[in-house]
Structure formats: C-alpha cells, structure tokens
Design a protein around this motif. Structure first.
Motif, short mmCIF file in Angstrom:
data_model
loop_
_atom_site.label_atom_id
_atom_site.label_comp_id
_atom_site.label_asym_id
_atom_site.label_seq_id
_atom_site.Cartn_x
_atom_site.Cartn_y
_atom_site.Cartn_z
N ARG A 142 0.82 -1.21 0.00
CA ARG A 142 0.00 0.00 0.00
C ARG A 142 0.85 1.25 0.00
O ARG A 142 1.99 1.24 0.47
CB ARG A 142 -0.89 0.04 1.25
N LYS A 143 0.23 2.32 -0.47
CA LYS A 143 0.82 3.64 -0.27
C LYS A 143 0.62 4.01 1.21
O LYS A 143 -0.24 3.43 1.89
CB LYS A 143 0.12 4.66 -1.16
N LYS B 244 -3.72 7.95 4.10
CA LYS B 244 -4.09 9.30 3.63
C LYS B 244 -5.15 9.88 4.58
O LYS B 244 -5.77 9.13 5.37
CB LYS B 244 -4.59 9.24 2.20
N GLY C 83 -3.76 3.65 3.02
CA GLY C 83 -3.36 4.16 1.72
C GLY C 83 -3.85 3.24 0.60
O GLY C 83 -4.24 2.09 0.84
N ASP C 84 -3.81 3.78 -0.63
CA ASP C 84 -4.28 3.00 -1.78
C ASP C 84 -3.45 1.72 -1.94
O ASP C 84 -2.25 1.70 -1.67
CB ASP C 84 -4.16 3.83 -3.06
N VAL D 189 -1.34 -0.80 -3.88
CA VAL D 189 -0.47 -0.84 -5.06
C VAL D 189 -0.59 -2.21 -5.71
O VAL D 189 -0.68 -2.34 -6.93
CB VAL D 189 1.00 -0.55 -4.65
N HIS E 106 7.42 3.10 1.23
CA HIS E 106 7.90 4.47 1.42
C HIS E 106 9.43 4.41 1.39
O HIS E 106 10.02 3.45 1.89
CB HIS E 106 7.41 5.02 2.77
N VAL F 223 6.97 4.77 -5.53
CA VAL F 223 5.68 4.13 -5.26
C VAL F 223 4.65 4.41 -6.35
O VAL F 223 3.78 3.59 -6.63
CB VAL F 223 5.19 4.49 -3.83
N GLU F 224 4.78 5.58 -7.00
CA GLU F 224 3.78 5.94 -8.02
C GLU F 224 3.84 5.00 -9.23
O GLU F 224 2.84 4.74 -9.88
CB GLU F 224 3.99 7.39 -8.49
#
Ligand SMILES: Cc1cc2nc3c(=O)[nH]c(=O)nc-3n(C[C@H](O)[C@H](O)[C@H](O)COP(=O)(O)OP(=O)(O)OC[C@H]3O[C@@H](n4cnc5c(N)ncnc54)[C@H](O)[C@@H]3O)c2cc1C
Length: 466
Positions: free
Chosen positions: A105-106, A109, A121-122, A124, A253, A414-415
């Motif tokens: 995950r990100k 948020k 987080g979203d 991945v 991260h 991460v993107e």
C-alpha cells in the motif's frame, strides 16, 4: 513455558567436579546422542523430530524460559507440509488463524474529517490469501499465523512429550569443542548464579540464533552485510475500524516503510493484537536501542503509517529493536556440530523467510542425524550433504528473494512501482500459470529431502571428505 532442568543425567558414577577459576564445573555424563544449543523454535523443532525417532536429546537454553520477543508469525509453503509430517500442523492451525491477504500500500491518507485522522493508503498490489469465510485447513494453502513465542512453547511441549528430550534452562553455552571421534563437549554457565556445567554428546546442533556463541567458538566467520536501518518491532492492540479488510500489509515508502500483520484474527469493531514493524527514522541513527523504544518515538512512527482517528488509541504490549542482515556461514557443518536457523544464516524479515527457512533446516538436520545415528548412513557424506543442500537453498533462493522483498518496499518509486516491478505487476494481472510459477520455489526449492539429497551425492567424491 518452563521445564525442570535435568540436574544430573547420569550414565554411571560421576567423577569429582573439576574447578574452573573459583567456580566448580558440574560434569554431566550424558548418554544423550545429540545436544541442541538454543531452545528457540529451530532448536525445539530439531529436538522434536529427533525425539520422535527415538534419539535422546538435551537442549540447553540460556533463558529461564522460552523467549517472548516479538518476531516471526507467518508460516507458508513447504513449511506447512513439513509441520504436517511431524504432526504439528493441526495443532498450530488450531491455535493460529489464516491471514486473508498480503497487500502493498501507499502510506495512509487523510480521512477528510478534519481531525487529522487517516485511512489506509491505496493498494499498489494485493495477494489474496484466503476468502473472508474460508477456513483453510489443508496444509500448503495460505499463510498460517501464530506468534513465534506460542509456536516455540507448542514445539517444546511436543518435544518433551516424546520422552526423549530434556531442556536445561539457565544454561548458556560458553564454549564448544568438536572432535569427530569422541563427539562434542560443551561448557555452560548459569547467567544468574555463574555455576558452570559440562555437557557431552555424540553430535550437537547449534541453533543459538544470529549472535551464536557456538558459531564463534567454532571459529566460523559470518560473512554478508548489515542493512542500514534498524527495525522497531511492536506488538500493539489496535481498534479494527477500517471498512476495507485490513490484513497483512506493507506500507511502501523510501524511508518510513513498515509491515503490519494481525497476531489475532482481527474482528471488526474490536481491539485485537497486531504486529507493527517499522523502519527506524534514519534521523535517529545516533539513538540507542532504548531511546528508539520510547513511547514518543514509537508513536511518531505509528503516526506515519497507521490508519485510524488521531490521537491514536492503541496499547503497546511488546517492543524490540533489531538490526537486520544478509549473512551465511561458510559451512553448516563443523566436525560433529551442525548449524541451523539464524546461527547459520539470516535475512531481512520482510517476506517471512527467516524462521521458516530455519525450521526447514531443523527438519533436514534432524533427518541427517537420524540417518547417521539410526540408519548407518556414512556420517561425513550425510552431514556434508546437509550443509551443502541448505547453503544452496539460502544462496539461490532465500538470500535473493528476501533481499528483493525488502528493496521492493522502499526502493521503487511508489507511483510507478505497480507497473515497473514484475511481481507487483503480476499480482495485479494474475493468471493461473503466473500463480504456479510464483509459488513453485516455496514448495519445490525451499525444503530439503535429505535421503534424496544424499543419494544424489553418490557420484561426488568430495562428499566423502571429512
Ligand atoms: C521483527 C522480526 C519479524 C520477523 N518475522 C518473521 C516472520 O514472519 N517469518 C519468519 O520466517 N521469520 C521472521 N523473522 C525472523 C525469525 O524471528 C528468526 O529467523 C528466528 O527467530 C530464528 O530462529 P532460531 O531458533 O534460529 O533463533 P532464535 O529465535 O534467536 O533462538 C535462539 C535461541 O537460542 C538461545 N541462545 C542464544 N545464545 C545461547 C547460548 N549461548 N547458549 C544457550 N542458548 C542460547 C536464545 O535464548 C534463543 O532461545 C522475524 C525477525 C524479526 C526481527
């Protein structure tokens, strides 16, 4: 868990006690075939398998009881089959539970409620491990979850039940000598009283962990490297409030990466026990381990990766700091001593390849000793094959896989990670063929069939060298 120390396992009248310095050394004349150094999971599993085969074993353990440190908790792949073969899978399954998913995950948020709260987080990439109502009971499926400390107690209990295993707590190995003909001699001292003791056995298994005194006393180096960041491992009671099922997940991260995994089946709306393992802030590089374990430091780390309303309503119940390494001994056999588990190799824990690999060592090493002691296999060839087989497993599978699991969580942007990295991409576009390829090594490479491995050595003259 405690078991009474065997004060004097005698095989005839004991000689007068020698004196080392001002402390008397109690000589234990033991008829035990095998001495296991370290009553952790690897040591207890090795002893259990030996005990089941009728081999008499002494375990020496420096602690007054089995360790309660927050460490491993997830077991999978061929480890299930091995545990099933030694009659442990059902017991562990009954005490544990199945992890439902493993996601990348990100970071969390904002929850958009204006009070600083966060949501997960979203995703991945995600690996579903079992459906919410699936009660996987067949070995080989999914990720079986039970804290290492509980697994340790279970394995020790079953080992003691064989009637062939005894454990001697408060006995810390200080010296070990191995002589191929007469066996192994071990000196221990009691960390509290200082009393010294001597144990003898035909063979020894060094399962005394990453800082193995046995390995050092045998003169074996531990080549490899240490990862720069320390890990803060915490067991923490967390309120399960997320709509999304929250099971094992990495937070990706570059600096503040982490993994969280449930230690109890997380019931929605209730507080349950979780393991949150966090990469320590590099800005705190100069802090001691104790300083990293203050509430203030841990809460600052939680704030970056934990979902939930702020202030966080969690209760920390255990905490430890670890350095992590990729290391392998040059040989897992030195004379009549075999090394197993973290004493022989260690790797970054993201990916759960540490204890799992150690348990598979324990099985193979016990089998090698059974073949030697009970079935008249040639000792040198059999024990060397143990060392070679397990080192190859580390070199070709465990080391690269654990290294890449760790790097995957913090070194890819991460993107774009979901498209750049083949594993994350495959998880998002899974096919039956890809799934088979992904899990194959965990079933076909990881575990060693010692009898087949020794047969495969028949043409190799170097296998006969002592
Ligand atoms: C945060 C974290 C999470 C992890 N998660 C996972 C996971 O999910 N899955 C996984 O597979 N692995 C995981 N690991 C790795 C795993 O914990 C280790 O690989 C495992 O503990 C190794 O087991 P062992 O029995 O070889 O050594 P240890 O567990 O270290 O046991 C060694 C035993 O020997 C005793 N001992 C030490 N010195 C002496 C001496 N001189 N004399 C007598 N006794 C002695 C110790 O007290 C101890 O009881 C994790 C590690 C960490 C740090």
């Amino acid at each position: 868990m405690t078991a009474e120390p065997n004060e004097r396992a005698s095989n005839g009248p004991s000689p007068p006690e020698p004196v080392v310095g001002n402390v008397s050394v109690e000589t234990t004349r033991t008829s035990k075939a095998v001495l296991v150094v370290g009553g952790g999971v690897v040591g207890c599993l090795t002893a259990l398998k030996l005990g089941q085969a009728g081999v008499d074993v002494d375990i020496i353990e420096r602690l007054p009881e089995t360790s309660n440190a927050p460490r491993a908790c997830g077991y999978f792949g061929a480890v299930h089959h091995m545990l099933n073969d030694i009659g442990m899978y059902k017991l562990i399954r009954a005490e544990g539970f199945m992890t439902r998913e493993l996601s990348f995950r990100k970071p969390p948020k904002d929850d958009d409620e204006g009070r600083g709260g966060k949501v997960l987080g979203d995703i991945v990439a995600n690996l579903p491990l079992c459906a919410p109502n699936d009660d996987l009971t067949e070995p080989g499926s999914g990720l079986l979850n039970l804290p290492q400390a509980q697994l340790n107690i279970l394995l020790l209990r079953e080992a003691l039940k064989t009637g062939h295993v005894q454990i001697h707590f408060n006995n810390e190995l200080t010296h070990i000598t191995s002589n191929d003909d007469s066996g192994v001699t071990v000196l221990t001292h009691n960390p509290k009283s200082g009393a010294q003791r001597q144990f003898e056995a035909k063979y020894a298994v060094a399962a005394d962990g990453a800082h193995s005194t046995a390995r050092k006393a045998l003169g074996l180096p531990y080549p490899g490297h240490t990862w720069p960041e320390r890990l803060i491992a915490t067991n923490v009671m967390v309120q399960n409030v997320e709509e999304t099922p929250m099971h094992t997940h990495f937070v990706m991260h570059p600096t503040f990466f982490s993994i969280s995994t449930p230690l109890q089946d997380p019931a929605m709306g209730e507080k349950t026990l979780w393991r949150w393992t966090l990469a320590a802030d590099p800005a705190l590089e100069k802090c001691s381990d104790e300083e990293l374990l203050t509430d203030e430091v841990i809460y600052a780390h939680y704030a970056r990766c934990m979902p939930g309303p702020r202030p966080l309503d969690v209760d920390i119940v255990a905490r430890s700091v670890y350095k992590t390494h990729q290391r392998l001994v040059p040989t897992m056999r030195k004379g009549n001593v075999l090394l197993a588990g973290d004493a022989a190799h260690c790797n970054h824990p993201f990916g759960a390849l540490g204890l799992n690999t150690g348990m598979l060592d324990g099985e193979a090493c016990a089998e090698a000793l059974i073949m030697t002691l009970k079935d008249s296999f040639p000792p040198a060839q059999t024990l060397n094959t143990y060392s070679d087989s397990r080192r190859k497993v580390f070199q070709f599978f465990v080391d690269p896989t654990s290294t890449q699991n760790k790097l995957r969580v913090h070194s890819n942007p991460v993107e774009t990670a979901a498209e750049d990295d083949w594993l994350l991409r495959d998880l998002n576009h899974m096919t039956p063929k890809k799934a088979v390829e992904m899990v194959r090594p965990y079933f076909e490479v990881w575990r060693t069939d010692m009898r087949k491995a020794v047969q495969g050595q028949d043409d190799d003259p170097s296998a006969l060298v002592n």
